[in-house]
Design a protein around this motif. Sequence first.
Motif, PDB file in Angstrom:
ATOM      1  N   HIS A 355      46.235 116.704 -14.297  1.00 37.21           N
ATOM      2  CA  HIS A 355      44.639 116.345 -13.426  1.00 37.21           C
ATOM      3  C   HIS A 355      45.373 114.693 -12.447  1.00 37.21           C
ATOM      4  N   ASN A 356      44.028 114.630 -11.936  1.00 35.41           N
ATOM      5  CA  ASN A 356      44.987 113.563 -10.789  1.00 35.41           C
ATOM      6  C   ASN A 356      43.340 112.149 -11.061  1.00 35.41           C
ATOM      7  N   ARG A 357      43.132 112.236 -11.778  1.00 35.62           N
ATOM      8  CA  ARG A 357      42.351 110.990 -12.876  1.00 35.62           C
ATOM      9  C   ARG A 357      43.645 110.250 -13.556  1.00 35.62           C
ATOM     10  N   PRO A 358      43.928 108.793 -12.618  1.00 37.14           N
ATOM     11  CA  PRO A 358      44.217 108.268 -13.760  1.00 37.14           C
ATOM     12  C   PRO A 358      44.226 107.978 -14.619  1.00 37.14           C
ATOM     13  N   ILE A 359      45.237 107.863 -15.419  1.00 33.89           N
ATOM     14  CA  ILE A 359      44.812 106.640 -17.236  1.00 33.89           C
ATOM     15  C   ILE A 359      45.356 105.698 -17.117  1.00 33.89           C
ATOM     16  N   ALA A 360      43.452 104.707 -17.351  1.00 31.45           N
ATOM     17  CA  ALA A 360      44.442 103.361 -17.427  1.00 31.45           C
ATOM     18  C   ALA A 360      44.978 102.685 -18.989  1.00 31.45           C
ATOM     19  N   ASN A 361      44.612 103.275 -19.691  1.00 32.92           N
ATOM     20  CA  ASN A 361      45.563 102.360 -20.621  1.00 32.92           C
ATOM     21  C   ASN A 361      45.134 104.010 -21.821  1.00 32.92           C
ATOM     22  N   ARG A 362      46.876 104.350 -22.226  1.00 39.04           N
ATOM     23  CA  ARG A 362      46.791 105.327 -22.973  1.00 39.04           C
ATOM     24  C   ARG A 362      46.891 104.931 -24.230  1.00 39.04           C
ATOM     25  N   ALA A 363      46.526 106.314 -24.858  1.00 38.05           N
ATOM     26  CA  ALA A 363      46.028 106.016 -26.701  1.00 38.05           C
ATOM     27  C   ALA A 363      46.045 107.511 -27.056  1.00 38.05           C
ATOM     28  N   ASP A 364      46.720 107.445 -27.914  1.00 35.83           N
ATOM     29  CA  ASP A 364      47.020 107.959 -29.364  1.00 35.83           C
ATOM     30  C   ASP A 364      46.453 108.531 -30.269  1.00 35.83           C
ATOM     31  N   ASP A 365      46.537 110.133 -30.442  1.00 39.33           N
ATOM     32  CA  ASP A 365      45.373 110.139 -30.836  1.00 39.33           C
ATOM     33  C   ASP A 365      45.507 109.289 -32.804  1.00 39.33           C
ATOM     34  N   SER A 366      43.996 109.441 -33.603  1.00 41.65           N
ATOM     35  CA  SER A 366      44.212 108.081 -34.439  1.00 41.65           C
ATOM     36  C   SER A 366      44.014 109.533 -35.610  1.00 41.65           C
ATOM     37  N   VAL A 367      44.331 108.677 -37.041  1.00 36.34           N
ATOM     38  CA  VAL A 367      45.113 109.499 -37.987  1.00 36.34           C
ATOM     39  C   VAL A 367      44.897 109.300 -39.134  1.00 36.34           C
ATOM     40  N   LEU A 368      43.952 109.970 -39.986  1.00 36.11           N
ATOM     41  CA  LEU A 368      42.865 109.823 -40.798  1.00 36.11           C
ATOM     42  C   LEU A 368      42.953 110.977 -42.256  1.00 36.11           C
ATOM     43  N   ARG A 369      42.661 110.277 -43.532  1.00 35.62           N
ATOM     44  CA  ARG A 369      42.454 111.407 -44.624  1.00 35.62           C
ATOM     45  C   ARG A 369      41.046 111.238 -45.730  1.00 35.62           C
ATOM     46  N   VAL A 370      40.941 111.682 -46.321  1.00 34.00           N
ATOM     47  CA  VAL A 370      39.669 110.872 -47.172  1.00 34.00           C
ATOM     48  C   VAL A 370      40.485 110.828 -48.494  1.00 34.00           C
ATOM     49  N   PHE A 371      39.503 109.586 -48.843  1.00 36.76           N
ATOM     50  CA  PHE A 371      39.959 109.124 -50.423  1.00 36.76           C
ATOM     51  C   PHE A 371      39.181 108.933 -51.138  1.00 36.76           C
ATOM     52  N   ASP A 372      38.428 109.130 -52.442  1.00 38.59           N
ATOM     53  CA  ASP A 372      37.369 108.786 -53.083  1.00 38.59           C
ATOM     54  C   ASP A 372      36.379 108.668 -52.425  1.00 38.59           C
ATOM     55  N   ASN A 373      36.076 109.467 -51.289  1.00 35.93           N
ATOM     56  CA  ASN A 373      35.449 110.519 -50.834  1.00 35.93           C
ATOM     57  C   ASN A 373      34.523 109.308 -49.171  1.00 35.93           C
ATOM     58  N   THR A 374      35.804 109.000 -49.229  1.00 30.84           N
ATOM     59  CA  THR A 374      35.728 107.821 -48.071  1.00 30.84           C
ATOM     60  C   THR A 374      36.934 107.760 -46.657  1.00 30.84           C
ATOM     61  N   ALA A 375      36.070 107.732 -46.042  1.00 32.41           N
ATOM     62  CA  ALA A 375      37.219 107.615 -44.717  1.00 32.41           C
ATOM     63  C   ALA A 375      38.412 106.802 -45.587  1.00 32.41           C
ATOM     64  N   TYR A 376      39.974 107.132 -44.620  1.00 35.79           N
ATOM     65  CA  TYR A 376      41.302 106.556 -45.053  1.00 35.79           C
ATOM     66  C   TYR A 376      41.905 106.488 -43.638  1.00 35.79           C
ATOM     67  N   MET A 377      42.029 105.339 -43.052  1.00 32.91           N
ATOM     68  CA  MET A 377      43.244 104.902 -42.378  1.00 32.91           C
ATOM     69  C   MET A 377      44.752 105.048 -42.368  1.00 32.91           C
ATOM     70  N   LEU A 378      44.969 106.555 -41.588  1.00 34.41           N
ATOM     71  CA  LEU A 378      46.269 106.128 -41.256  1.00 34.41           C
ATOM     72  C   LEU A 378      46.493 105.911 -39.675  1.00 34.41           C
ATOM     73  N   ARG A 379      46.563 105.935 -38.878  1.00 33.45           N
ATOM     74  CA  ARG A 379      46.625 105.068 -37.950  1.00 33.45           C
ATOM     75  C   ARG A 379      45.785 105.891 -37.254  1.00 33.45           C
ATOM     76  N   ARG A 380      45.175 103.797 -36.296  1.00 31.43           N
ATOM     77  CA  ARG A 380      43.586 104.043 -35.609  1.00 31.43           C
ATOM     78  C   ARG A 380      44.455 103.766 -34.517  1.00 31.43           C
ATOM     79  N   SER A 381      44.092 104.493 -33.883  1.00 35.73           N
ATOM     80  CA  SER A 381      43.819 105.357 -32.071  1.00 35.73           C
ATOM     81  C   SER A 381      43.209 105.123 -31.766  1.00 35.73           C
TER      82      SER A 381
END
Length: 755
Positions: A355-381
């Motif tokens: 597409h023709n809209r430039p991306i100013a700042n790239r950002a990978d997908d964040s990755v999480l899982r659940v530990f003890d019923n709460t979010a547990y971050m593995l990759r923050r983006s």
Amino acid sequence: MRRLGITVTGIVQGVGFRPFVYKLARRFQLTGWVLNNSNGVEMEVEGKEASLEAFILALRLEVPPLAAIQDITLRRCTVSGDDCFVIRQSTDDAVAKTVLISPDVATCTECEGDIRNSADRRYGYPFTNCTNCGPRYTIIRDIPYDREMTTMAGFTMCKFCCQEYDKPADRRFHAQPNACPVCGPVYRLLDRSGKELPGDAVQETRQLIRAGNILAIKGIGGYHLACDACNEMAVQALRERKFRADKPLAVMAGSLQIVRQLCHVSLSEEELLTSQARPVVLLAKITSHLIAEGVSPANLYLGVMLPYAPIHHVLLTDTDVWVMTSGNTSDEPIVYMDADALERLADIADYFLVHNRPIANRADDSVLRVFDNTAYMLRRSRGYVPSPLEVAWVMPPLLAVGGELKNSFCLTRGKQAFLGPHIGDLANSQTFTYYKESIEHFKRLFSIEPQLVAYDLHPDYMATRYALQLPLPHIGVQHHHAHIAAVMAEHGLNEPVIGVAFDGTGYGTDGHLWGGEFLVADLSQFSREGHCRYMPLPGGEKAITEPWRMAAWVLRSLYGEQMKELGIACTKQLPVNWQLAMQAADKGVNSPLASSMGRLFDTAAAILGIRQVIHYEGQAAVELELAAQGITGELLPYQFSQGRPAILDFMPAFHAITQGLRNGASREYLAASFHLTVADGAVKMVQQISRNTGITKVICSGGVFQNMTLLKQIFRMLEKDSFSVYVHRNVPPNDGGLALGQAVIAAHKAAGWEK
């Protein structure tokens, strides 16, 4: 009549805050104005006392869903007699910029409805958004957040979009990325040579995916490589072209219903999947039959995300499951520029949806899982960056440069820690360039000029070399102390804690490689109270990618030259020149000493015949954990020598594993037993340190604690023994969270800066 000046700080730009203020003012019959500036939202409101009080209360309580107010300050102004309330043009003050930027936000249900409604003028339009959703961080070039400061500046709104933009009652009132098919960005479908293909780009893309092709799809924060997750040949072709042999691939499912057919989904996991951030969530598989085995080979888990950009809602039906992995080759940053994509991804993708809209700042997908019923971050983006982490202490402006792998940096301002996006492995030159550019962008965006820099003690880290070249006072921070401090920062702790830091390797203060550490620490200092026994890494860094090396050293230490007669898979799989590596280790040649817990898990995996050579970071340990799933093992022998520091020695456990194999025990049972034994040893060490110090707060951090089996066992055993256990939630336990720990330690040492 009174007139008040009001300044609101926090995430208040790009989230519909000015339209919200406008509507409130009209509701309470107030006059005045509101605008964006470099510090947040500024306004003056005039009216009766009771109306002003009601306005201020509503301002605090009725904030837009994407807004996050940090502070509201009031001042008296001279009554001016305005006859209406208006939204003024934003100003770019000369003062320091303190406004916060919203992360990118997944498409809201209203916009999704517009996309699916054949009677709507945005039917099927892949750039549909409103004040409650859409791109933010990835399109902003500078603040204040106005259209001309974003990559939408080149698109002039048509009269219908202008009417929406100017109409207070419309949910697109002052939505900066507002656009439609008439005036907004468009998608095109290209072949590898860059030639545009005829026809409807979106429809053709869908057909090409179904036919088994691999496509590079430009999204919000960069390119994805996509293929049909049900097509084994397409998945294998993607792996071969991307040079990604075994590491699981993330998928995007068209609906929550199809996710439930693939995986177990708890309430907490559903909340993460459907949140505004829409991260990749690691879920336990129900079946592998609905998708290709090559998506997540020999793995009990699947990384799943739901559509978060309009293009995803347009492309995927409710029953579709597509591989949606980062658009890059191994170890490189995600591609986000069109020309770069056509060059770097030409050997991977068959076609390109651009597409023709430039991306100013790239950002990978964040990755999480659940530990003890709460979010547990593995990759923050994406979806979380650049929102700051709030800490309990006022910090000087500083830069923490992070580590070498899974790098992320951190800039601080007051009580705010701005953790950068996931960068990756800095040994890659393109990644290192991206790293330096990202630091400069964050400094400019948040008007932070660091007064000192914090860095890891490892002299060969690229981040460390970068830090030491800066003309700033320097504070070196020990790797595992930083891991523990990152959790302390998340939970607002500064009293002494017992820190359990388990990872691959980190540079120790004695010049050896650490990784199985038990510290007593606060945010200024630490003492090493215990660690795993030192063992050599035969071949140095090769021992990380070839676990057979440490396994051979362990077995040779236990059984001498008779190890080849053990009759177990590991000794049968050794390369012909294995003895040369052992002889070099005997002489101390290229065999640094390490207390690494990560390497112990690799060793166990290799002895059990699970993995001799790895193709991605941590693969042996991951497969060891998978082998142990759902099995209750037995406690194996280990040695615990008290002293300072105390030593945990798992050589007896390796002997027991070897004898178990010879006696017919399954490797799954022995893998579970090894996990239980490590957990028991860790808890025994913590108990001993607690008896000596009286400390009952325990922190678990480091990349090894991505192993949920081990973390759960240690967590439960310590809680049962009345310890208070703290783990990561908002930053990763791996080196992606290291910079936060470096930052808070450096802030607490800042009174006596170390050059």
